[in-house]
Design a protein around this motif. Structure first.
Motif, PDB file in Angstrom:
ATOM      1  N   LEU A  58       0.831  -1.199   0.000  1.00 28.62           N
ATOM      2  CA  LEU A  58       0.000   0.000   0.000  1.00 28.62           C
ATOM      3  C   LEU A  58       0.870   1.255   0.000  1.00 28.62           C
ATOM      4  O   LEU A  58       1.988   1.261   0.509  1.00 28.62           O
ATOM      5  N   ASP A  59       0.347   2.328  -0.568  1.00 30.35           N
ATOM      6  CA  ASP A  59       1.098   3.580  -0.637  1.00 30.35           C
ATOM      7  C   ASP A  59       1.413   4.103   0.763  1.00 30.35           C
ATOM      8  O   ASP A  59       2.500   4.632   1.003  1.00 30.35           O
ATOM      9  N   GLN A  61       1.981   2.326   3.348  1.00 31.02           N
ATOM     10  CA  GLN A  61       3.074   1.527   3.885  1.00 31.02           C
ATOM     11  C   GLN A  61       4.414   1.983   3.303  1.00 31.02           C
ATOM     12  O   GLN A  61       5.427   2.021   4.009  1.00 31.02           O
ATOM     13  N   SER A 542      -3.676   5.231   6.000  1.00 31.95           N
ATOM     14  CA  SER A 542      -3.571   3.783   6.166  1.00 31.95           C
ATOM     15  C   SER A 542      -4.949   3.134   6.220  1.00 31.95           C
ATOM     16  O   SER A 542      -5.203   2.117   5.565  1.00 31.95           O
ATOM     17  N   ASP A 545      -6.539   3.131   2.848  1.00 34.50           N
ATOM     18  CA  ASP A 545      -5.948   2.119   1.977  1.00 34.50           C
ATOM     19  C   ASP A 545      -6.451   0.720   2.308  1.00 34.50           C
ATOM     20  O   ASP A 545      -6.729  -0.086   1.410  1.00 34.50           O
ATOM     21  N   ARG A 549      -8.474  -1.817  -0.195  1.00 35.52           N
ATOM     22  CA  ARG A 549      -8.018  -3.168  -0.537  1.00 35.52           C
ATOM     23  C   ARG A 549      -9.084  -4.215  -0.206  1.00 35.52           C
ATOM     24  O   ARG A 549      -9.336  -5.125  -1.000  1.00 35.52           O
TER      25      ARG A 549
END
Length: 766
Positions: A58-59, A61, A542, A545, A549
């Protein structure tokens, strides 16, 4: 040869149940030892639950990894202490004692273990100047100050750090002339949702329902005792797992909720069969063995389905969901094991006392007499469960209007799903009794809603000296950004971190839109197509994201569970249309439950009834968890009900009679089981935590719909319309499937919930 002799699983369960009933005190002692060891292991080696948003790929992360490389400390966790003078008319600008108290508070917080540092609103006040100089740490009117507390990475922290901060706040409230409230990531990661009172309410409600069903305190106490034993072992094992890896904070509450529901449910089915065998004159030990051999098979089947469905969430590739699912599966497996070992031991220890007068015993005797009368007079079929028989017969005589009406009702209830929005409720959704909510409201009042969900942009300019200036200017110009804090640049790596504050709250859809716009438009425009790179992180990013997902992976997960359920039911019932119908109806009931959740939590309909003080998005991982759990639980009812219908069909060859007799014969036990689950789940819907509310209301709604509208209306209506085609299976497919169909080879030993092997019937291929 009876079905008991044909089935390896039934033979194994027969030996297991009979052995436990013959040596009850040994088995009970073994469970006592297991529970004691599990609790001691939890105390010695267990850990505290913690929520980790680490998700590969993920971006957000990638942003966290860049920040960690820079070593700025901003990759760690934060908390915030929000203060305002206790005198409502005073401000920090003109109240010297309040400013002195603020400085002392900052000093005390910095001394706490693992605190890397704090912001300095007292220093900003001493420096004077306007609100820009004060760095967004003191509100424009001077009434509210925020002390931001920086901690290291979550792996180096524990719930003790949260306890230390909370204890300090309690002490300083008594000493300082300040109102002190607290919130932030630390609370989210280490606050354990409350569940103890809800568990007690659920147990008491289940006990009342069991007593009304069985008319016996002993009979009502046995399922409760078994469930408490199993829950103790399961939750303690989960605590030991938390000492090895991060187990999310929702796992113990969800495990308790599901564990109590399925544990009491499974015990109810086995106990009902045991009392039936006692009423037929069997010895208590033999009755317990036969009860486990018959009702134990669907218990193992249903429990296994729940476990496999929950473990299937690994397809989302979200580590905390995978670990949480594994932890809940431990509780479910423990309940299945207790149902086939501890429960027969308790039944054996109770002896003939369970055969004494009770509503179930009288009903069974009446049922047996009616069954004998039915065999003598075919026209009497279905008279043994008068009330349910009349209702099912009525639905079967008018299948079209009932099928259309019930399906239309569920489709209407499911319509709100079209507006489902996933996210994570922030502190603004908590009740005002919580300090996190009061801190949230103070910050929003003084600085705007976006201050509660800052975004952290991590950028690596890769030698481009103008990249950072362009980045700051472009981000600040975005309409979704309220303010930008000064940029921090690590000299060794050149990596920059930029804290920005949106104009909207963390759970607002506009915040997710802002994050998406920063990634797709703003950042690429600022850094160009060179080697420089930038990523958007922070808690709000976060969570956004993770929600995206899970939404992307949900269709694949649903398709996998549906396919697995179809194949299992086809194997069990030797039919194409029965499992297809079951899958579609289960999907319809779960969709309706989703719709109710959206109406309550996103639209606010009836939210006050469960203590919901503000509308919130649906927690991103809950739809997937609910689907996994509910499909497993609905398979439980499906197997218990349809196995009886198939038994009657194989015995008589009359589809109409099989539907009426089969469904009415299982209606009482399914209704009691559903009432227990609904009571347990609803007891969790009134807790403070919005996520727990969603789990409780979603599970309770789906089980209620499944046991009423689906099982008692749609199933008889659709099976009547399909007629003999219900049991059609191509010969070539039948030859490929292993084993034999569920039904009855010995009608004297089969009853509601029996999953015994049946002899082959020429009716299967018609």
């Amino acid at each position: 040869m009876t079905w008991l002799e044909k089935s390896m699983l039934s033979k194994a369960l027969l030996r297991l149940g009979a052995g436990a009933a013959r040596h009850p005190w040994r088995v009970i002692a073994a469970w006592l030892i297991a529970a004691t060891l599990a609790v001691l292991a939890a105390i010695a080696f267990g850990g505290r639950n913690a929520d980790s948003m680490t998700v590969p790929g993920l971006d957000s992360q990638r942003a966290a990894e860049l920040i960690e490389r820079a070593g700025t400390g901003q990759e760690g966790m934060t908390a915030q202490v929000v203060v305002t003078p206790r005198d409502g008319g005073a401000t920090f600008l003109d109240h010297g004692s309040a400013r002195t108290a603020l400085a002392r508070l900052q000093t005390e917080v910095r001394r706490l273990p693992h605190v890397l540092g704090t912001s300095d609103p007292a220093g900003a006040l001493d420096a004077g100047g306007d609100t820009t100089v004060r760095g967004g740490l003191v509100s424009a009117d001077g009434r509210i100050a925020v002390v931001r507390v920086q901690y290291p990475d979550q792996s180096r922290l524990s719930a003790k750090d949260l306890d230390a901060l909370v204890d300090l706040g309690d002490r300083l409230r008594a000493d300082l002339p300040l109102r002190i409230e607290m919130g932030g990531d630390l609370f989210y990661a280490f606050s354990t949702p409350e569940g103890g009172v809800s568990e007690l309410i659920g147990i008491l409600a289940a006990a009342a329902i069991l007593f009304l069903a069985f008319g016996s305190l002993v009979a009502a106490a046995l399922p409760i005792g078994m469930a408490v034993f199993g829950l103790t072992v399961g939750v303690a094992t989960m605590t030991v797992l938390a000492g090895v890896t991060d187990v999310p904070t929702f796992a113990p509450v969800l495990g308790s909720m599901v564990g109590l529901g399925v544990g009491i449910d499974y015990a109810l089915f086995v106990l009902a069969r045991h009392r039936e065998y006692l009423a037929r004159g069997f010895d208590p030990r033999e009755a317990a063995g036969r009860a486990v051999a018959t009702a134990g098979r669907p218990v193992v089947f249903a429990g296994g389905t729940v476990v496999v469905s929950i473990l299937g969430m690994a397809v989302a590739n979200v580590p905390f969901m995978t670990v949480g699912g594994f932890a809940v599966s431990i509780v479910v497996l423990t309940m299945v094991l207790a149902s086939v070992t501890l429960l027969p031991a308790l039944l054996g220890a109770a002896g003939p006392r369970l055969a004494r007068a009770g509503r179930i015993g009288r009903a069974l005797r009446t049922r047996k007499s009616a069954r004998l009368a039915r065999r003598r007079d075919p026209a009497a079929g279905g008279a043994h469960a008068a009330g349910w028989g009349r209702w099912i017969g009525h639905v079967s005589r008018h299948p079209v209007p009932y099928a259309v009406g019930a399906a239309g009702l569920l489709l209407t209830a499911a319509l709100p799903v079209l507006g489902l929005r996933v996210g994570l409720p922030d502190d603004g959704s908590l009740p005002h009794s919580r300090t996190e909510r009061r801190a949230y409201d103070l910050v929003a009042e003084g600085f705007g809603p976006g201050i509660n969900g800052p975004l952290v942009i991590a950028a690596d300019p890769a030698g481009d000296p103008g990249a950072l200036d362009r980045l700051v200017a472009t981000v600040a110009a975005d309409p979704g950004i309220a303010s930008v804090a000064p940029t921090h640049i690590d000299r060794a790596t050149g990596i920059a971190t930029l804290v920005v504050f949106p104009t909207t709250s963390p759970q607002d859809k506009a915040t997710a839109d802002t994050i998406a716009r920063l990634r797709t438009d703003v950042l690429p425009t600022a850094i160009g197509h060179g080697p420089a790179r930038a990523h958007v992180g922070g808690a709000a990013a976060s969570l956004s994201d993770v929600g995206r997902r899970t939404s992307e992976r949900l269709p694949l997960f649903v398709a996998t569970v549906l396919a697995m359920s179809f194949l299992l039911l086809m194997l069990v019932f030797r039919s194409i249309l029965v499992p297809l119908k079951a899958v579609l109806l289960n999907l319809l009931s779960i969709g309706a439950a989703y719709g109710v959740m959206v109406a309550v939590f996103q639209w606010g309909w009836g939210g006050a009834l469960i203590g919901l003080e503000a509308t919130v998005p649906i927690v991103s991982f809950i739809p997937m968890f609910l689907f996994a759990i509910l499909f497993g639980l609905s398979m439980d009812y499906e197997v218990f009900l349809l196995s009886r219908v198939r038994e009657e069909y194989l015995r008589t060859g009359d589809n109409g009679r099989a539907i009426v007799d089969g469904i009415s014969g299982t209606a009482r036990i399914i209704t009691s089981a559903a009432l227990i689950m609904v009571a347990v789940f609803l007891s969790f819907a009134v807790t403070d935590d919005p996520s727990t509310k969603m789990f409780g209301l979603g599970l309770a709604t789906a089980i209620f719909i499944d046991a009423t509208v689906v099982r008692m209306v749609l199933v008889p209506a659709t099976m009547t319309l399909l007629g003999r085609a219900n049991w059609w299976l191509p010969k070539w497919l039948d030859s490929l499937l292993p084993g034999g169909p569920v039904g009855a080879g010995d009608t004297g030993d089969t009853e509601a919930g029996c999953m015994g092997e049946a002899p082959r019937s020429r009716l299967v291929d018609r």
